[in-house]
Structures are given as structure tokens and as C-alpha cells.
Scaffold this motif. Structure first.
Motif, PDB file in Angstrom:
ATOM      1  N   PRO A  65       0.807  -1.227   0.000  1.00 33.49           N
ATOM      2  CA  PRO A  65       0.000   0.000   0.000  1.00 33.49           C
ATOM      3  C   PRO A  65       0.837   1.272   0.000  1.00 33.49           C
ATOM      4  N   GLU A  66       2.032   1.205   0.603  1.00 32.54           N
ATOM      5  CA  GLU A  66       2.887   2.393   0.627  1.00 32.54           C
ATOM      6  C   GLU A  66       3.339   2.770  -0.781  1.00 32.54           C
ATOM      7  N   LYS A  67       3.617   1.752  -1.609  1.00 30.61           N
ATOM      8  CA  LYS A  67       4.007   2.032  -2.993  1.00 30.61           C
ATOM      9  C   LYS A  67       2.844   2.632  -3.777  1.00 30.61           C
ATOM     10  N   LEU A  68       1.649   2.103  -3.554  1.00 29.97           N
ATOM     11  CA  LEU A  68       0.483   2.625  -4.267  1.00 29.97           C
ATOM     12  C   LEU A  68       0.215   4.071  -3.872  1.00 29.97           C
ATOM     13  N   GLU A  69       0.369   4.366  -2.583  1.00 28.72           N
ATOM     14  CA  GLU A  69       0.165   5.746  -2.147  1.00 28.72           C
ATOM     15  C   GLU A  69       1.231   6.661  -2.747  1.00 28.72           C
ATOM     16  N   TRP A  88      -5.839   7.966   1.642  1.00 30.33           N
ATOM     17  CA  TRP A  88      -5.117   6.722   1.903  1.00 30.33           C
ATOM     18  C   TRP A  88      -5.073   6.420   3.398  1.00 30.33           C
ATOM     19  N   GLN A  89      -4.871   7.447   4.210  1.00 32.70           N
ATOM     20  CA  GLN A  89      -4.863   7.241   5.657  1.00 32.70           C
ATOM     21  C   GLN A  89      -6.212   6.720   6.148  1.00 32.70           C
ATOM     22  N   GLU A  90      -7.282   7.310   5.638  1.00 30.33           N
ATOM     23  CA  GLU A  90      -8.619   6.876   6.032  1.00 30.33           C
ATOM     24  C   GLU A  90      -8.869   5.431   5.613  1.00 30.33           C
ATOM     25  N   LEU A  91      -8.397   5.079   4.417  1.00 32.13           N
ATOM     26  CA  LEU A  91      -8.583   3.713   3.931  1.00 32.13           C
ATOM     27  C   LEU A  91      -7.871   2.715   4.841  1.00 32.13           C
TER      28      LEU A  91
END
Length: 558
Positions: A65-69, A88-91
Motif C-alpha cells: 500500500p505504501e508504494k500505491l500511495e 489513503w490514511q482513512e482507507l
């Protein structure tokens, strides 16, 4: 003598530094989101070895997920990056809301490149006494086993102290299992069992589910990776991807219905969906196995049908292809008639065909064997839709006789059938005469229920004069010039069977009104739908009994 050894030495040094540079660059790219710009990765879910081949559902994220963000931060405008970061944080927080875990503290330090969630069984213990209890398995790839083990030990220790439950440590098939043994007054833990197996951290809602996952790894014939249908589906989807979903459709339907058994055990239908990144959004590739009578068939078209040029640019729903009768039969046979989608289609058809007393499927769709383009177009009343249909005349269908029958059916409904000119075209309209009283005077008004005309080699039918005028107006802006539709065409395979296009941005309120379940889906994926402008689906024919399709989601982050 020195010079004799100097050049070989320099060559070795140069090669060494070159190898180091290439290796370093490869490592940087592998850790960077830039390696996802081609659409994703070429890997398939490694965690499928833990999932039984009869599992109703498996969903995998194949990128950290960090790469996608980070990639989203590179692609969205600078002014929107803060909002994107917040989404992204909320997700991440929402996904862990019911677990009591903190993503950044508990998960991020050891999270690898895959997260897989599976419904492993409809009722894990098959015990009717305690009701239906599905088995759930979560497999998270780890880049640091020791950190993952520390997380498990710390997490369970904290929960044990807080909830006054006993920790149980057990060896099963050489794997250390950790789970919570409940006390008499304690609540059921949110996660019953976990273990580190290879490069994965496994979580399950019951210890038995975790034990089954370990069995699946050791007995390869039991796991999904070695299921023939799953392997065949993956062979047809070769594009890079960031996610994959696999559904045993009868089992998935039973799971949604909270049933312990499938209502259609004799039907074997499997749907595989992969999700890829696209500069303008997301692309989903689908492979459907188990369609009755499906044979090998190549796509019929190499370019959009010419009939699309008559659809207005403000069409909120457009369907185009060849042989509308065949397309309609596939819809009827392929959708559960009790499903919300089937109810929506039937309700929409009834509302459109009732005013003129025409059965669209029997009286119109049945004779359209050439090109067609069908659309729903907003009329002067923003909450109402007009239908518009363009049908190519073919030698295999008697179009004149079919149109004459429609005129006769309209007349049978006490509608007046008359001709008049719109520009240079003669239009036949079906009208209902109504009287209206005003200032003690009675006037006669004609309410149009439908109309049709010819243009080139096409028959054009519509709900209103306003809509048919849009279609035949010289130099009108067609859907082929609509920016969202043009993006969709460019993002989808050239060889296909046509398109189903949905303008979500314009028609959102109407779709929500007609299909209330959409609101539920929106709430579950709010960050996605807030950026969705349109979606387009196209069929790619069949190969080895597998029906393939592609869906393009046009997203806007500006």
C-alpha cells in the motif's frame, strides 16, 4: 609490465562498478512505486496455496500500500496531494477499524508485497447447532519475519492482559500456532488464531481454519493454486496487475446469502478478475468459466460501430455492438433474475416500454442482427430518461416489416401514428391526444410516446422528438467526441464485441434512485466513487470455454 596488468584491472573494476550500479538501480526500482507504472506486477497471489480450491471468495492486493500511495502522489496534481494522502490514511484506518490494530505501528514495519483475504468455507465446522459460521483467512506477506513474530507476541500479550484470556501455543504440522483461549466471562476475540508460515503471517477467525490452511500447503491437490479452473483463468489474463479476485460464483452467492450450502451445487462457475493501473484510472480484466454452451469465439469488431455517431454526447448509458438479440439473450441467461441488477434492468425496461405497449425484447431486439447503438439520454426533466436506439438495416431481417409492426402496435394502444418533417428527415411519431381546459376554452395537445426515422442505412427509434432530433441534427456532438468515452476507447482492447458505457459523473443521482444498493456500495468504497467519472465494459470473446471481458474505470483526481 605495469601497463599489461593495468587495463585488465581497470576492466574488472569497470565491470564490477557496472554490476553494482545495475544491481543498485534494480533495487531502487524494486523499492520504488515507479515499477508499477506499467500497470502493476506480473505475479499471482502466492497466498493461494493456503486457500482451498473450493473457497467461495479470494481477494488479493499484489502491491505494498505504501508504494500505491507514493505512486498516487506522483500522478495527482500537487494541489490534490494532501487530499490524496488523507484518503489513503482513512482507507488504512478503516480496514483495521475492527481489529484494534494501528497500521503504522503494528503492520507497516513488516508488511510485504501481498495481502490476501479469503472466505475459505461457508460454515467452517459444518455444525447446524451453532449456526452458519464462515471461515475467514487473512494472509499478509512479510518482509521481516522477526518483526512480524514480535508483533504477534506483543499484540496477543496486550489483549490477554486487557481481556483476561489465556494465550495458547500449539504446534501443528511443524508450525507454531498462537490463539486465545477464552475464559467463561470473556468476549470472543476478534482474531482467534495466527501463525508465521514461510514469508506470510496468517490470521484466521478460528484455529481450525488456520490448520486447514496449513494442510492446503502440504497437500498441494487441496489448494487453489493447483486448481485447474484457476490455472486456466490465469492463462488468459497476462497483463500486469495490482490486485486479483477469484470467485466461485455459486459459493459466493451462498456466502452473501449467509447460507451454509450453495443453492446451485451442480453449477460450476468461476470468475477471476485482475486489476491494473492505467494513466487515466484502472483496468479490470475478467475471465468467466462455466458458461453453458460457451465455445471458442474471436471478437467481432476491430473498431467502434458506426451507429455510435448518432448517440448524443450527453448519453449517460450507451450500449453498442453487433446483433442486439444475441447480446440480450446473454444478459437474460447470464444474470440471476432475483438479483438487484436484474430487477433494475427489468424495471427500467418496463418503465420505457409500457407507455407505447411494446415488448422491447420481442418486438425490437429480436430483429436487430447488424450494428446497434442503444442509449439512455436525459430529457428536459433532469430526473427522467429517454431511450434512443440505432439499428442497422440488414439483408437477413425485414426492417420495413418490423417497423410497420411497431406502428401497428402503437395504433392498437390508441396512439395516433403520423408523419412530419424534422429538418430534412421525415419522422413518424406515436402520439396520444389530450384535452386541456383553460379560461373556459378546450385545447387539444399531442403527447409524443415514441418516434422513428431513417438515416443512411440505419433505423433510429426514440422516446421523444427532442431525443430523435439530437440524433439526426447536422453537426451534432456525438458520444464518439465525448472526452470520457474517447479515453475509454483508447484504454480498451481494439478487438472486441462492442461497449457498455456508463457516465457515472452525470447519471449518478439517477442510478442511485433506480438502484438503491448502489448507495451501500458507495459507502463501502467512498474514496473510489468520489473520483469515478465513467466506466466502460467490453467483451473480448471466448477462449477454451473461458469468456473474457475488460472494464475501464475512468478516475479523475484533479
Amino acid at each position: 609490465m605495469k601497463s599489461r596488468f593495468l587495463f585488465p584491472t581497470l576492466a574488472v573494476v569497470a565491470v564490477t562498478f557496472s554490476l553494482l550500479a545495475v544491481t543498485s538501480w534494480y533495487w531502487i526500482l524494486s523499492q520504488s512505486p515507479l515499477n508499477l507504472l506499467e500497470g502493476g506486477v506480473t505475479d499471482y497471489p502466492s497466498a493461494a496455496v493456503f486457500v482451498p480450491k473450493q473457497a467461495p471468495v479470494m481477494v488479493s492486493l499484489l502491491a505494498n500500500p505504501e508504494k500505491l500511495e507514493s505512486l498516487s502522489q506522483l500522478t495527482v496534481p500537487i494541489s490534490q496531494r494532501r487530499q490524496s494522502h488523507q484518503e489513503w490514511q482513512e482507507l488504512k484506518n478503516n480496514l483495521l477499524a475492527q481489529t484494534g490494530l494501528d497500521y503504522y505501528q503494528d503492520i507497516q514495519p513488516w508488511l510485504g508485497e501481498e495481502v490476501t483475504l479469503a472466505v475459505t468455507s461457508l460454515d467452517y465446522d459444518r455444525n447446524e447447532v451453532n449456526g452458519v459460521q464462515p471461515g475467514y483467512l487473512l494472509a499478509i506477506a512479510t518482509k521481516d519475519r522477526e518483526l512480524a513474530k514480535e508483533f504477534l507476541q506483543l499484540s496477543y500479550s496486550q489483549q490477554a492482559i486487557a481481556n483476561k484470556v489465556d494465550l495458547a501455543f500449539e504446534q501443528y504440522q511443524g508450525v507454531n500456532l498462537i490463539y486465545q483461549r477464552r475464559g467463561q466471562n470473556s468476549k470472543q476475540p476478534k482474531v482467534w488464531a495466527s501463525a508465521v508460515v514461510g514469508d506470510f503471517v496468517l490470521f484466521a477467525n478460528y484455529p481450525q481454519v488456520l490448520e486447514e490452511a496449513i494442510n492446503n500447503v502440504q497437500a498441494v491437490d487441496l489448494n487453489l493454486t493447483h486448481a485447474v479452473a484457476y490455472q486456466n483463468a490465469l492463462k488468459t489474463i497476462v497483463q500486469p496487475r495490482i490486485g486479483l479476485a477469484y470467485l466461485n460464483l455459486p459459493g459466493a452467492s451462498a456466502w452473501v446469502g449467509k447460507s451454509a450450502t450453495s443453492l446451485t451445487p451442480d453449477i460450476e462457475q468461476m470468475l477471476t478478475v485482475t486489476l491494473s493501473l492505467n494513466p487515466q484510472g484502472l483496468v479490470a480484466q475478467t475471465a468467466l468459466i462455466g458458461v453453458a454452451g460457451e465455445s471458442a469465439r474471436t471478437p467481432l469488431l476491430t473498431q467502434p460501430v458506426a451507429a455510435l455517431k448518432y448517440l448524443p454526447s450527453d448519453s449517460i448509458l450507451a450500449v453498442a455492438g453487433v446483433d442486439l438479440n444475441d447480446f440480450w439473450q446473454k444478459i437474460v441467461n447470464g444474470i440471476d433474475q432475483d438479483s438487484p441488477l436484474a430487477q433494475f434492468i427489468n424495471q427500467t425496461l418496463v418503465s420505457l416500454q409500457t407507455p407505447v405497449g411494446i415488448d422491447f425484447a420481442q418486438d425490437i431486439f429480436s430483429w436487430i442482427q447488424g450494428e446497434y447503438a442503444l442509449a439512455l439520454v436525459p430529457n428536459s426533466d433532469a430526473n427522467q430518461l429517454d431511450w434512443l436506439l440505432i439499428a442497422e438495416k440488414t439483408s437477413t431481417a425485414n426492417t420495413e416489416e418490423a417497423i410497420a409492426k411497431l406502428d401497428s402496435l402503437a395504433s392498437d394502444q390508441s396512439l395516433s401514428v403520423g408523419n412530419f418533417d424534422v429538418g430534412n428527415s421525415q419522422v413518424t411519431a406515436w402520439t396520444k391526444l389530450k384535452t386541456a381546459a383553460r379560461n373556459q376554452l378546450v385545447s387539444l395537445n399531442a403527447e409524443v410516446k415514441g418516434a422513428h426515422t431513417d438515416r443512411e442505412n440505419y433505423v433510429i427509434l426514440a422516446r421523444s422528438i427532442e431525443t430523435i432530433t439530437k440524433a439526426i441534427k447536422p453537426n451534432h456532438t456525438s458520444i464518439l467526441e465525448q472526452p470520457n468515452f474517447k479515453k475509454a476507447i483508447a484504454s480498451l482492447p481494439t478487438n472486441n464485441d462492442g461497449y457498455v458505457y456508463l457516465d457515472w459523473e452525470t447519471g449518478k443521482s439517477i442510478f442511485e434512485q433506480k438502484l438503491p444498493i448502489i448507495r451501500v456500495v458507495e459507502l463501502a468504497a467512498q474514496s473510489f466513487f468520489s473520483h469515478l467519472k465513467s466506466l466502460t465494459l467490453t467483451s473480448l470473446g471466448s477462449e477454451n470455454g473461458i469468456r473474457r471481458a475488460t472494464i475501464y474505470f475512468n478516475l479523475d483526481f484533479s
